[in-house]
Design a protein around this motif. Sequence first.
Motif, PDB file in Angstrom:
ATOM      1  N   ARG A  14       0.812  -1.225   0.000  1.00 39.78           N
ATOM      2  CA  ARG A  14       0.000   0.000   0.000  1.00 39.78           C
ATOM      3  C   ARG A  14       0.845   1.275   0.000  1.00 39.78           C
ATOM      4  N   GLY A  15       2.088   1.138   0.492  1.00 36.92           N
ATOM      5  CA  GLY A  15       2.982   2.297   0.534  1.00 36.92           C
ATOM      6  C   GLY A  15       3.153   2.929  -0.848  1.00 36.92           C
ATOM      7  N   HIS A  18       0.098   5.030  -1.569  1.00 37.27           N
ATOM      8  CA  HIS A  18       0.114   6.244  -0.738  1.00 37.27           C
ATOM      9  C   HIS A  18       1.100   7.275  -1.277  1.00 37.27           C
ATOM     10  N   LYS A  19       2.277   6.792  -1.691  1.00 38.18           N
ATOM     11  CA  LYS A  19       3.287   7.736  -2.198  1.00 38.18           C
ATOM     12  C   LYS A  19       2.775   8.429  -3.454  1.00 38.18           C
ATOM     13  N   GLU A  89       0.652  10.988   8.788  1.00 33.97           N
ATOM     14  CA  GLU A  89       1.263  10.043   9.732  1.00 33.97           C
ATOM     15  C   GLU A  89       2.718  10.387  10.046  1.00 33.97           C
ATOM     16  N   ILE A  90       3.367  11.083   9.110  1.00 33.74           N
ATOM     17  CA  ILE A  90       4.769  11.450   9.335  1.00 33.74           C
ATOM     18  C   ILE A  90       4.859  12.625  10.308  1.00 33.74           C
ATOM     19  N   GLU A  93       4.386  11.192  14.286  1.00 34.18           N
ATOM     20  CA  GLU A  93       5.273  10.347  15.080  1.00 34.18           C
ATOM     21  C   GLU A  93       6.685  10.259  14.497  1.00 34.18           C
ATOM     22  N   GLN A  94       7.543   9.762  15.266  1.00 36.17           N
ATOM     23  CA  GLN A  94       8.883   9.346  14.891  1.00 36.17           C
ATOM     24  C   GLN A  94       9.870  10.447  14.495  1.00 36.17           C
ATOM     25  N   TYR A  95       9.413  11.549  13.954  1.00 32.85           N
ATOM     26  CA  TYR A  95      10.348  12.487  13.356  1.00 32.85           C
ATOM     27  C   TYR A  95      10.635  13.688  14.229  1.00 32.85           C
ATOM     28  N   LEU A 125      13.925   8.081  -5.313  1.00 39.07           N
ATOM     29  CA  LEU A 125      13.957   8.114  -3.834  1.00 39.07           C
ATOM     30  C   LEU A 125      13.598   6.761  -3.235  1.00 39.07           C
TER      31      LEU A 125
ATOM     32  N   GLN B  11      12.291   6.937   2.335  1.00 41.18           N
ATOM     33  CA  GLN B  11      11.918   5.518   2.348  1.00 41.18           C
ATOM     34  C   GLN B  11      11.207   5.111   3.639  1.00 41.18           C
ATOM     35  N   GLU B  12      11.527   5.805   4.732  1.00 44.64           N
ATOM     36  CA  GLU B  12      10.893   5.464   6.003  1.00 44.64           C
ATOM     37  C   GLU B  12       9.392   5.672   5.981  1.00 44.64           C
ATOM     38  N   GLN B  13       8.948   6.612   5.134  1.00 40.29           N
ATOM     39  CA  GLN B  13       7.511   6.884   5.114  1.00 40.29           C
ATOM     40  C   GLN B  13       6.698   5.723   4.544  1.00 40.29           C
ATOM     41  N   GLY B  14       7.340   4.843   3.791  1.00 40.51           N
ATOM     42  CA  GLY B  14       6.638   3.690   3.236  1.00 40.51           C
ATOM     43  C   GLY B  14       6.567   2.532   4.205  1.00 40.51           C
ATOM     44  N   PRO B  16       5.938   0.848   8.296  1.00 31.65           N
ATOM     45  CA  PRO B  16       4.700   0.693   9.058  1.00 31.65           C
ATOM     46  C   PRO B  16       3.965   1.967   9.470  1.00 31.65           C
ATOM     47  N   ALA B  17       4.666   3.092   9.533  1.00 32.50           N
ATOM     48  CA  ALA B  17       3.976   4.328   9.912  1.00 32.50           C
ATOM     49  C   ALA B  17       2.895   4.702   8.900  1.00 32.50           C
ATOM     50  N   GLN B  18       2.987   4.110   7.686  1.00 34.65           N
ATOM     51  CA  GLN B  18       2.013   4.402   6.637  1.00 34.65           C
ATOM     52  C   GLN B  18       0.602   4.031   7.085  1.00 34.65           C
ATOM     53  N   LYS B  19      -0.369   4.818   6.667  1.00 33.18           N
ATOM     54  CA  LYS B  19      -1.772   4.574   7.006  1.00 33.18           C
ATOM     55  C   LYS B  19      -2.179   3.140   6.691  1.00 33.18           C
ATOM     56  N   THR B  20      -2.869   2.502   7.603  1.00 33.84           N
ATOM     57  CA  THR B  20      -3.354   1.152   7.298  1.00 33.84           C
ATOM     58  C   THR B  20      -4.738   1.252   6.672  1.00 33.84           C
TER      59      THR B  20
END
Lengths: 162, 209
Positions: A14-15, A18-19, A89-90, A93-95, A125, B11-14, B16-20
């Motif tokens: 799914r990534g 989304h991208k 989502e970015i 969290e995490q960043y 990328l 690449q990190e955005q792809g 698990p943090a990605q929307k489910t």
Amino acid sequence: MNQNDFIALIQENRGIIHKVTHLYCTQEEDKEDLFQEIVIQLWKSYGKFRGDAKFSTWMYRIAINTAITSIRKTSRTIRTVSTEVIPVEIQLEQYDKEKEAQLYQLYTAIKELNEIERSIVMLYLDDRSYDEMEEILGINQNNLRVKMNRIKDKLRKITNNN
Amino acid sequence: MELDNLKSLWQEQGQPAQKTVSATDLFEILKKNSKHPIAMIKRNVLLELWVMIISYTAMIVYFGTKEQGLYINNAIFVAVFLFAGLFYYSRKISLLNKMQNNTDKIKVNLIKHLNLLKKYVRFYYWFGVFLLPLVYFITYMMVIVARGQKEFPEKTMWENITTESSLVVFIITGVILTLISPFINGWYVKKLYGSHLNKLENLVKQVDE
């Protein structure tokens, strides 16, 4: 055609969708519409997938083809949009702040590129090889390298101007 | 900003943090109709085709059975229209089906899509250019033939047409219509497909430049 297998593959990859939606749409509603459209197009073509290319390669092709051939307003006015540029989502969290700022800058700059350049930069990328990029885009590798250099220059100019 | 330095961040955005998206949501999406421009055009074309088949069949039955077949000529005219329409819509649907394929490489797909859309638009344009005067001509014929058959049943169809008082006005209007038909159609086709054509031409240019 097994719908359950298809759903599992979509969830796994799914990534990619989304991208693509983040790169080609600005408004949340448009992103959702494009996400749905890509899933529908993938499902329609799923019967033709023979496994001669990687599933992700095949998915990139359909996702990009769907995004660029659907009539949508391009996000040229992106400078006025702040938080919507970065996937939600970015932001949450995490960043750390610095990374978030870099990512914001990156998304903002990418959205200034034309549709084909955006797809090239996304694949770059994502660390796709030039072989795979050629397989997805149908542009020969020499030409892709030239385009990539031009894109890098363009992005540098855009970020310097902002 | 150096692109290469941002690869890992990107690449990190792809991950698990990605929307489910739940399987239920995905199943729901699969039940929906596509909103892609080509899919929407195809749905409209199919609707037009069904409206044409139902209404023209009703007209053929009506003219064919009215007053013991007195208006059979009209039924034949409508049947000719129906066959022309079936050819027209089947050609359009076949081109639209080809345009719905999107599994090719981006460049190949764009070029194919653009060429098919150009073919579709050309077909739409030329069919319209000929259809507008033809519909005008045949509708007029149907009216005067029907009237002639009722009012002067002793005359032949040809005699009814040639002695019709409005014939000169009809011919002049028909000529004007034939002359302006390419412009009307050109404007209409451009209004319908112009922006999508421009968008595709622009994308092909982007790939090539």
